[in-house]
Design a protein around this motif. Structure first.
Motif, PDB file in Angstrom:
ATOM      1  N   GLY A   1       0.832  -1.197   0.000  1.00  0.00           N
ATOM      2  CA  GLY A   1       0.000   0.000   0.000  1.00  0.00           C
ATOM      3  C   GLY A   1       0.863   1.241   0.000  1.00  0.00           C
ATOM      4  N   ILE A   2       0.298   2.343  -0.444  1.00  0.00           N
ATOM      5  CA  ILE A   2       1.022   3.608  -0.467  1.00  0.00           C
ATOM      6  C   ILE A   2       0.046   4.728  -0.162  1.00  0.00           C
ATOM      7  CG2 ILE A   2       0.662   4.024  -2.952  1.00  0.00           C
ATOM      8  CD1 ILE A   2       3.560   5.091  -3.051  1.00  0.00           C
ATOM      9  N   THR A   3       0.528   5.741   0.557  1.00  0.00           N
ATOM     10  CA  THR A   3      -0.306   6.889   0.878  1.00  0.00           C
ATOM     11  C   THR A   3       0.451   8.174   0.601  1.00  0.00           C
ATOM     12  OG1 THR A   3      -1.776   7.831   2.564  1.00  0.00           O
ATOM     13  CG2 THR A   3       0.369   7.050   3.326  1.00  0.00           C
ATOM     14  N   PHE A   4      -0.282   9.220   0.274  1.00  0.00           N
ATOM     15  CA  PHE A   4       0.283  10.534   0.002  1.00  0.00           C
ATOM     16  C   PHE A   4      -0.329  11.524   0.980  1.00  0.00           C
ATOM     17  CE2 PHE A   4       0.839   8.103  -3.788  1.00  0.00           C
ATOM     18  CZ  PHE A   4       1.993   8.567  -4.398  1.00  0.00           C
ATOM     19  N   ASN A   5       0.516  12.189   1.786  1.00  0.00           N
ATOM     20  CA  ASN A   5       0.015  13.147   2.763  1.00  0.00           C
ATOM     21  C   ASN A   5       0.984  14.312   2.902  1.00  0.00           C
ATOM     22  OD1 ASN A   5       1.832  12.722   5.308  1.00  0.00           O
ATOM     23  ND2 ASN A   5       1.297  10.646   4.654  1.00  0.00           N
ATOM     24  N   ALA A   6       0.507  15.397   3.485  1.00  0.00           N
ATOM     25  CA  ALA A   6       1.282  16.636   3.539  1.00  0.00           C
ATOM     26  C   ALA A   6       2.499  16.534   4.455  1.00  0.00           C
ATOM     27  CB  ALA A   6       0.378  17.790   3.987  1.00  0.00           C
TER      28      ALA A   6
ATOM     29  N   GLY B   1       5.478   9.476  -2.207  1.00  0.00           N
ATOM     30  CA  GLY B   1       4.491   8.693  -1.473  1.00  0.00           C
ATOM     31  C   GLY B   1       5.150   7.928  -0.340  1.00  0.00           C
ATOM     32  N   THR B   2       4.344   7.506   0.607  1.00  0.00           N
ATOM     33  CA  THR B   2       4.811   6.753   1.765  1.00  0.00           C
ATOM     34  C   THR B   2       4.327   5.313   1.658  1.00  0.00           C
ATOM     35  OG1 THR B   2       4.620   8.761   3.116  1.00  0.00           O
ATOM     36  CG2 THR B   2       4.816   6.661   4.285  1.00  0.00           C
ATOM     37  N   VAL B   3       5.252   4.396   1.442  1.00  0.00           N
ATOM     38  CA  VAL B   3       4.875   2.981   1.353  1.00  0.00           C
ATOM     39  C   VAL B   3       4.456   2.505   2.742  1.00  0.00           C
ATOM     40  CG1 VAL B   3       5.663   0.647   0.806  1.00  0.00           C
ATOM     41  CG2 VAL B   3       6.425   2.587  -0.600  1.00  0.00           C
ATOM     42  N   LEU B   4       3.316   1.876   2.819  1.00  0.00           N
ATOM     43  CA  LEU B   4       2.784   1.472   4.111  1.00  0.00           C
ATOM     44  C   LEU B   4       3.662   0.398   4.759  1.00  0.00           C
ATOM     45  CD1 LEU B   4      -1.036   1.415   3.297  1.00  0.00           C
ATOM     46  CD2 LEU B   4       0.341   3.260   4.244  1.00  0.00           C
ATOM     47  N   PRO B   5       3.715   0.389   6.099  1.00  0.00           N
ATOM     48  CA  PRO B   5       4.573  -0.565   6.814  1.00  0.00           C
ATOM     49  C   PRO B   5       4.295  -2.008   6.397  1.00  0.00           C
ATOM     50  CG  PRO B   5       3.690   1.064   8.335  1.00  0.00           C
ATOM     51  CD  PRO B   5       2.989   1.282   7.021  1.00  0.00           C
ATOM     52  N   ASN B   6       5.371  -2.795   6.308  1.00  0.00           N
ATOM     53  CA  ASN B   6       5.300  -4.224   5.966  1.00  0.00           C
ATOM     54  C   ASN B   6       4.853  -4.487   4.533  1.00  0.00           C
ATOM     55  OD1 ASN B   6       5.949  -4.846   8.715  1.00  0.00           O
ATOM     56  ND2 ASN B   6       3.790  -4.561   9.251  1.00  0.00           N
ATOM     57  N   GLY B   7       4.755  -3.422   3.743  1.00  0.00           N
ATOM     58  CA  GLY B   7       4.396  -3.619   2.341  1.00  0.00           C
ATOM     59  C   GLY B   7       5.604  -3.971   1.505  1.00  0.00           C
TER      60      GLY B   7
END
Length: 266
Positions: free
Chosen positions: A67-72, A123-129
């Motif tokens: 998973g990946i998330t994009f945040n400020a 982006g921030t790759v989610l932990p354990n991904g």
């Protein structure tokens, strides 16, 4: 980012699930004073004028193996905090003074740093991904040109600053979801009037059928005057183009490009 932390009565995140993937976007109002001060302390730099710290875009496998998330916050955490890449222009001192006044009482916060808020955030790759690996395989543009139905579209602004009324710096995410694939564009756009144009684009392509994810990063920039002169011979609306990152992306020289991929289990 934790969607469950949103207070009752506040607009809930948008969620769509397609063929084993879940896409989540959240758009909330600009941060208030207290959360801004907390973010300032955590970052160690003064945040932009308009900070949407509760906004995010997340793409994740329902199997939780990627998973990946994009945040400020994570994007701003990659801004140069040493001042070594700071744009040396006359307005920087004025900007520095204005931020020092805005954050009075917070010790050692406003230090020299890249006040254009330029970030190479991908982006921030989610932990354990599963991690990305370098590849030469490009995003399949021809597949994205197909007239497939759009199941979901959203545009999320993460932060924006007018650079002491001398231009703009903005980070935003656009995501488009089709039945068999999605494309996300995270774009940092900076225009510093009479100085520089800069684009930092991260494109994320997900193929729902093959379970393949491709991430492309591009950095483009050019002197302001050089761009203006190149447009002067055209019949186009030059001021409009110089405010349009989509048009500028066709003009600005490519400085850097990276390609990565992740292959998930079917």
């Amino acid at each position: 980012m934790n969607a469950a932390a949103v207070s009752p009565g506040v607009q809930r995140p948008n969620v769509i699930s397609v063929k084993g993937f879940r896409i989540i976007t959240q758009k909330l109002p600009i941060l208030k004073a207290e959360p801004i001060e907390e973010m300032t302390r955590r970052l160690g730099i003064a945040p932009p004028e308009m900070i949407f710290g509760d906004n995010y875009v997340t793409v994740e496998s329902e199997k939780k193996d990627w998973g990946i998330t994009f945040n400020a916050f994570d994007a701003l955490d990659r801004v140069d905090k040493t001042g070594t890449s700071m744009l040396r222009v006359a307005h920087s001192k004025e900007w520095q003074k204005s931020r020092e006044k805005a954050h009075e009482g917070i010790k050692d916060v406003v230090k020299p740093f890249d006040w254009s808020y330029t970030t190479d955030y991908m982006g921030t790759v989610l932990p354990n991904g599963r991690p990305f690996e370098t590849t030469t395989k490009p995003i399949p543009i021809e597949l994205l040109k197909r007239p497939d139905p759009i199941l979901f579209f959203d545009e999320v602004i993460l932060y924006e600053d007018e650079l002491a009324d001398n231009g703009i710096a903005m980070l935003s995410c656009k995501i488009r979801v089709m039945p068999d694939r999605l494309l996300l564009l995270s774009r940092f756009f900076m225009r510093l009037d009479n100085v520089l144009f800069r684009l930092r684009d991260t494109r994320l392509y997900v193929d729902f059928e093959s379970k393949e994810v491709i991430r492309e990063y591009q950095s483009r920039e050019c002197d302001y005057e050089r761009v203006r002169q190149s447009l002067a011979t055209t019949r186009d609306d030059v001021p409009a183009i110089m405010r349009d990152p989509n048009r500028l992306s066709e003009i600005l020289p490519l400085i850097e490009k990276r390609l990565e991929k992740v292959k998930l289990d079917a």
